[in-house]
Write an enzyme that holds these catalytic residues in place. Structure first.
Site, mmCIF file in Angstrom:
data_model
loop_
_atom_site.group_PDB
_atom_site.id
_atom_site.type_symbol
_atom_site.label_atom_id
_atom_site.label_comp_id
_atom_site.label_asym_id
_atom_site.label_seq_id
_atom_site.Cartn_x
_atom_site.Cartn_y
_atom_site.Cartn_z
ATOM 1 N N LEU A 1 1.100 -1.329 -0.189
ATOM 2 C CA LEU A 1 -0.122 0.163 -0.025
ATOM 3 C C LEU A 1 0.841 1.525 -0.045
ATOM 4 C CD1 LEU A 1 -3.298 -1.111 2.273
ATOM 5 C CD2 LEU A 1 -2.674 -1.291 0.047
ATOM 6 N N LYS A 2 2.121 1.023 -0.105
ATOM 7 C CA LYS A 2 3.209 2.396 0.353
ATOM 8 C C LYS A 2 2.022 3.373 0.919
ATOM 9 C CE LYS A 2 5.755 1.029 -3.947
ATOM 10 N NZ LYS A 2 4.865 0.261 -4.817
ATOM 11 N N HIS B 1 1.784 6.908 2.818
ATOM 12 C CA HIS B 1 3.232 7.810 3.556
ATOM 13 C C HIS B 1 1.750 8.937 3.786
ATOM 14 C CE1 HIS B 1 6.971 10.858 1.131
ATOM 15 N NE2 HIS B 1 6.020 11.081 2.423
ATOM 16 N N ILE C 1 0.934 11.402 7.816
ATOM 17 C CA ILE C 1 1.746 12.178 9.241
ATOM 18 C C ILE C 1 0.811 10.754 9.757
ATOM 19 C CG2 ILE C 1 1.300 14.429 8.397
ATOM 20 C CD1 ILE C 1 -1.937 14.015 10.716
ATOM 21 N N THR D 1 11.942 2.470 -8.009
ATOM 22 C CA THR D 1 12.860 2.001 -9.561
ATOM 23 C C THR D 1 12.516 2.731 -10.307
ATOM 24 O OG1 THR D 1 11.514 0.048 -9.634
ATOM 25 C CG2 THR D 1 13.694 0.150 -8.042
ATOM 26 N N ARG E 1 14.722 -8.991 -13.276
ATOM 27 C CA ARG E 1 14.256 -10.103 -15.284
ATOM 28 C C ARG E 1 15.107 -11.179 -15.282
ATOM 29 N NH1 ARG E 1 10.194 -8.434 -14.415
ATOM 30 N NH2 ARG E 1 8.389 -6.813 -16.221
ATOM 31 N N GLY F 1 6.385 -9.876 -11.388
ATOM 32 C CA GLY F 1 5.103 -9.799 -12.432
ATOM 33 C C GLY F 1 4.891 -10.866 -13.437
ATOM 34 N N ARG F 2 4.842 -9.781 -14.360
ATOM 35 C CA ARG F 2 4.536 -10.705 -15.744
ATOM 36 C C ARG F 2 5.989 -10.924 -16.048
ATOM 37 N NH1 ARG F 2 4.892 -3.891 -17.743
ATOM 38 N NH2 ARG F 2 6.786 -4.447 -15.615
HETATM 39 O O1 C5P Z 1 7.604 -5.678 -13.809
HETATM 40 P P1 C5P Z 1 7.360 -6.552 -13.027
HETATM 41 O O2 C5P Z 1 5.978 -6.850 -13.495
HETATM 42 O O3 C5P Z 1 7.698 -7.674 -12.702
HETATM 43 O O4 C5P Z 1 6.716 -5.849 -12.128
HETATM 44 C C1 C5P Z 1 6.444 -6.867 -10.579
HETATM 45 C C2 C5P Z 1 5.873 -5.466 -9.509
HETATM 46 O O5 C5P Z 1 7.978 -4.726 -9.127
HETATM 47 C C3 C5P Z 1 4.752 -4.890 -9.861
HETATM 48 O O6 C5P Z 1 4.175 -5.129 -9.104
HETATM 49 C C4 C5P Z 1 5.670 -3.048 -9.402
HETATM 50 O O7 C5P Z 1 5.018 -2.807 -8.096
HETATM 51 C C5 C5P Z 1 6.993 -3.378 -9.316
HETATM 52 N N1 C5P Z 1 8.321 -2.564 -9.852
HETATM 53 C C6 C5P Z 1 9.016 -2.139 -9.713
HETATM 54 N N2 C5P Z 1 9.832 -0.767 -10.395
HETATM 55 C C7 C5P Z 1 9.431 -1.735 -11.316
HETATM 56 C C8 C5P Z 1 8.531 -2.181 -12.043
HETATM 57 C C9 C5P Z 1 7.879 -2.413 -11.135
HETATM 58 O O8 C5P Z 1 8.948 -1.496 -8.570
HETATM 59 N N3 C5P Z 1 10.374 -0.810 -12.601
#
Ligand code: C5P
Length: 234
Positions: free
Chosen positions: A63-64, A66, A68, A117, A178, A208-209
């Site tokens: 949920l990141k 951020h 107070i 990132t 990756r 993820g992907r």
């Molecule tokens: O790119 P991928 O599908 O593997 O991303 C998986 C998770 O990593 C995403 O849910 C995203 O929150 C995070 N992510 C990240 N920085 C990136 C790309 C994805 O933190 N440049």
């Protein structure tokens, strides 16, 4: 020691049934499932429960937060009954904010997000950080840990410096990885393989992907893809 690979699988889909299918397809292979803000805003507590009821793996609630300290404290309390293993907060919210989440969460590891990132060095500078991304991330990791965070999210490029600065007891979790055969795809800019990230000291890699895109070929294809990536870091 768990046998599952140190992978956090990002369940980035706007369809709850698909997310549950992905869990079934990869259960026993990955160690953690990550539910992001989009998932939480779409499906709420019931959605998170539907995922945690589908698996024994840990839940990473991304949920990141951020805000107070008082607001973050209330937000952390609101999700505490979901008992995620990890809950992310932005380290840039400061030590007191991180601590406000830590104080209301028992077994959940409050996880400090350092520098996103997706930000370039120019972005980091224009936001107002005086130091570069690496040095800023190290400083933010220290802030998070001083507030009681037990895990840190950072770029794979920052693992070594952050590990040196925060010691061995804090988990380091890194997206931006990756597999070699996936290097050219998606919107990731500066990547590392999962093996390299683990070798540098990451405890978990967020993927993820590279795994979820196999879903178009079916459940078995997705399972095989997850197994293939997992075998590289087990
Ligand atoms: O790119 P991928 O599908 O593997 O991303 C998986 C998770 O990593 C995403 O849910 C995203 O929150 C995070 N992510 C990240 N920085 C990136 C790309 C994805 O933190 N440049």
């Amino acid at each position: 020691m768990k046998k599952n690979a140190p992978i956090v699988l990002a369940l980035d889909t706007s369809d709850l049934a698909t997310a549950i299918d992905w869990v079934h397809a990869t259960d026993g292979i990955v160690r953690v499932y990550k539910l992001g803000l989009e998932f939480y805003l779409n499906f709420g507590h019931e959605g998170v429960r539907a995922i945690s009821d589908s698996t024994d793996a840990d839940i990473f609630l991304d949920l990141k937060l951020h805000d107070i300290p008082q607001t973050v404290s209330g937000a952390a309390r609101a999700i505490s009954n979901l008992m995620p293993r990890y809950l992310t907060v932005h380290a840039s919210g400061g030590q007191a904010m991180v601590q406000s989440a830590v104080e209301v969460l028992g077994n959940t590891k409050v996880t400090g997000v350092t520098i996103l990132t997706s930000l370039s060095e120019a972005d980091v500078s224009s936001i107002g950080f005086e130091k570069n991304a690496l040095q800023s991330a190290v400083g933010l990791a220290q802030v998070a840990v001083s507030g009681g965070a037990r895990a840190i999210v950072c770029s794979p490029l920052e693992i070594v410096e952050i590990r040196r600065s925060i010691g061995l007891d804090i988990e380091i979790i890194t997206p931006g990885v990756r597999p070699l055969d996936n290097q050219a795809s998606d919107d990731q800019k500066r990547t590392m393989t999962p093996r390299e990230a683990i070798d540098r000291g990451a405890d978990l890699v967020v993927i993820g992907r590279p795994i979820t895109s196999a879903w178009t070929q079916g459940s078995q294809a997705m399972r095989e893809r997850a197994e293939q990536i997992a075998s590289g870091i087990l």
